[in-house]
Design an enzyme around this catalytic site. Structure first.
Site, PDB file in Angstrom:
ATOM      1  N   GLU A  68       0.838  -1.209   0.000  1.00 53.67           N
ATOM      2  CA  GLU A  68       0.000   0.000   0.000  1.00 53.67           C
ATOM      3  C   GLU A  68       0.872   1.258   0.000  1.00 53.67           C
ATOM      4  O   GLU A  68       0.721   2.158   0.831  1.00 53.67           O
ATOM      5  CB  GLU A  68      -0.987  -0.007   1.161  1.00 53.67           C
ATOM      6  CG  GLU A  68      -2.021  -1.117   1.030  1.00 53.67           C
ATOM      7  CD  GLU A  68      -3.155  -1.036   2.035  1.00 53.67           C
ATOM      8  OE1 GLU A  68      -3.135  -0.131   2.907  1.00 53.67           O
ATOM      9  OE2 GLU A  68      -4.076  -1.872   1.952  1.00 53.67           O
ATOM     10  N   GLU A  94      -4.781  -8.763  -0.325  1.00 53.88           N
ATOM     11  CA  GLU A  94      -5.564  -8.448   0.875  1.00 53.88           C
ATOM     12  C   GLU A  94      -7.014  -8.331   0.455  1.00 53.88           C
ATOM     13  O   GLU A  94      -7.339  -7.553  -0.454  1.00 53.88           O
ATOM     14  CB  GLU A  94      -5.117  -7.136   1.535  1.00 53.88           C
ATOM     15  CG  GLU A  94      -3.793  -7.210   2.261  1.00 53.88           C
ATOM     16  CD  GLU A  94      -3.496  -5.938   3.059  1.00 53.88           C
ATOM     17  OE1 GLU A  94      -4.459  -5.280   3.533  1.00 53.88           O
ATOM     18  OE2 GLU A  94      -2.304  -5.609   3.193  1.00 53.88           O
TER      19      GLU A  94
END
Length: 497
Positions: free
Chosen positions: A172, A296
């Protein structure tokens, strides 16, 4: 009557085992208490790793396990977690409101993977580190020669290299991983990947940080910058990791019927995530040499009352189980696009498969979906058509929306067909007939996951309230007839004749 057609003669692609992957982060009690209790614990353990959690995970044939994050990865320095535990530094866990003792590090993680039978997937630090640190971690894990790092690994207990194949280059990085713009991250990716080599002969599978949800500007910006590398010297890139979570306004266990449908509908939007990002990638990579990874995903509910909000602990109901089943069915149906997926997270965090409380442990409804779906792993996905009534409901904006009443997927492996069907109705059972086009089954066994009420959970006092049960399938005229209870997951397996 729900009509399901399994097109045995219309293959899609091989379902990668890595689609059935998992994710464990140093967050809340996922690692400490959930996986690691220490060698001196009264809880039965193997080298500090809980035996009950190992036994539970091993039963569902876990494919691959991503670690150490998550946000934690981009402030983690692997050297902190090797060597004598008493000498390891105690650090501040920057993202998750805790202190990190570093008792669970690289060697402990590899041992955990070996105990449960999962392939290790290490996520490296880009946001607060530099290429040399990640390059050295690869050498430490994989090199089989006499360098100082290989000798250090041997001194720490492993003369044989770990041969870790899967490596994430950051996490991220558009947010907690360094707040990069897409083209800035592409520059960093190229810089890092230049130094990540196949030390010891282990071929690396490198995963770049992708976007969140259906927004493709990061994807296009990253690949555009990657395509403009001077002299054609583009470093290796094998996977592109996209994240997607779904949730509703209600709590994990207290929700209305409308919130039931809202969450299932939000879960199904992972199909749009796959389609838009694969399409964006295809414009730069039409031969699909780079795989789409959803490393994820899962349900994310408001924090549970009475618990540390930063620890992201949530209970797990049949609603979560159906989101897991619907999502895995999407991955199966798009086996030509998705090469890996990792549910968040393995123990005690978000949509966990296992919950622990001191010496007690339970497996959640989501765990049982993974158990039921084992037959799909490495099978050849085939087209499945489902003619079922749609369910109307009001979305979060009070606008009428629709949800498929029944959804599923099918695959073939070693002469066996596996068919998974999800009845999304919170209240109504459905009678279904399954037709096999292009083949037939001599016999079929079926297992069912359901509950008497849509809010039902497994508790530490009653840990087996929701567990898979056998169910009846009637074969007539080559068709399979069965009942799909409300809010249920059914998996049929039969040998093709």
């Amino acid at each position: 009557m729900v009509k399901v057609t399994v097109c045995l003669d219309e293959p899609i692609a091989r379902i990668s085992r890595n689609i059935y992957g998992h994710f464990a982060e140093h967050l809340g009690t996922c690692i400490y208490e959930g996986i690691w209790v220490g060698e001196d614990s009264i809880i039965p353990n193997t080298g500090g790793i809980r035996n009950d959690v190992v036994a539970a995970l091993k039963r569902i044939n876990p494919a691959i396990l991503r670690w150490p994050g998550g946000n934690f990865a981009d402030d983690y320095h692997w050297q902190d977690g090797v060597g004598p535990r008493a000498a390891r530094p105690r650090r501040l866990n920057l993202w998750w409101d805790s202190e990190e003792p570093n008792h669970f590090g690289t060697h402990e993680f590899i041992q955990f993977c070996r105990l449960v039978g999962a392939e290790p997937y290490l996520c490296g630090n880009v946001g607060s580190s530099y290429p040399r640190e990640l390059r050295d971690w690869v050498e430490y894990c994989n090199y089989d020669g006499g360098t100082s790092l290989a000798q250090q690994r041997a001194a720490n207990g492993s003369s044989e290299p770990f041969r870790v194949r899967y490596w994430g280059v950051g996490n991220e990085n558009w947010a907690a991983g360094g707040s990069f713009e897409a083209d800035d991250y592409a520059i960093e990716y190229k810089r890092f990947a230049t130094y990540l080599r196949d030390f010891g002969g282990t071929p690396l599978f490198l995963v770049a940080c992708g976007a969140y949800g259906t927004e493709t500007s990061w994807t296009r910006g990253f690949f555009e910058k990657m395509s403009r590398t001077p002299f054609g010297g583009v470093p290796r890139l094998h996977g592109f990791g996209v994240h997607y979570y779904c949730g509703t306004a209600g709590s994990a266990t207290e929700y209305t019927e409308q919130e039931w449908y809202q969450l299932l509908s939000a879960g199904l939007k992972v199909e749009d995530v796959i389609k838009v990002h694969r399409a964006a990638m295809d414009s730069y990579d039409p031969q699909r040499k780079i795989g789409l990874v959803i490393d994820e995903w899962g349900t994310w509910h408001p924090p549970a009352e009475g618990r540390n909000k930063a620890h992201l602990w949530q209970q797990n109901t049949m609603r979560d189980a159906l989101v897991a089943a619907l999502t895995l069915d999407v991955f199966n149906r798009h086996a030509d696009k998705v090469v890996m997926a990792n549910i968040a997270q393995t123990v005690n965090v978000l949509q966990a498969l296992v919950l622990t409380d001191g010496p007690r442990m339970l497996t959640t409804p989501t765990y049982h979906v993974y158990d039921l779906y084992q037959g799909h792993q490495e099978g050849d996905s085939v087209r499945l058509l489902c003619d079922a009534p749609e369910i109307s409901f009001n979305d979060k904006q009070a606008t009428q929306a629709k949800l498929p009443g029944v959804s599923g997927s099918a695959s073939i492996k070693n002469g066996m067909v596996t068919i998974s069907l999800v009845n999304t109705s919170a209240t109504d059972a459905q009678d279904a007939v399954v037709q096999l086009r292009g083949g037939a089954c001599a016999g079929v066994a079926a297992r069912l996951l359901s509950a008497a009420e849509m809010h039902t959970v497994n508790t530490f006092e009653e840990p087996e309230t929701i567990t898979p049960q056998s169910t009846t399938v009637r074969i007539s005229g080559g068709e399979l007839h069965l009942s799909l209870p409300a809010a249920s997951v059914t998996v049929l397996r039969g040998r093709l004749s």
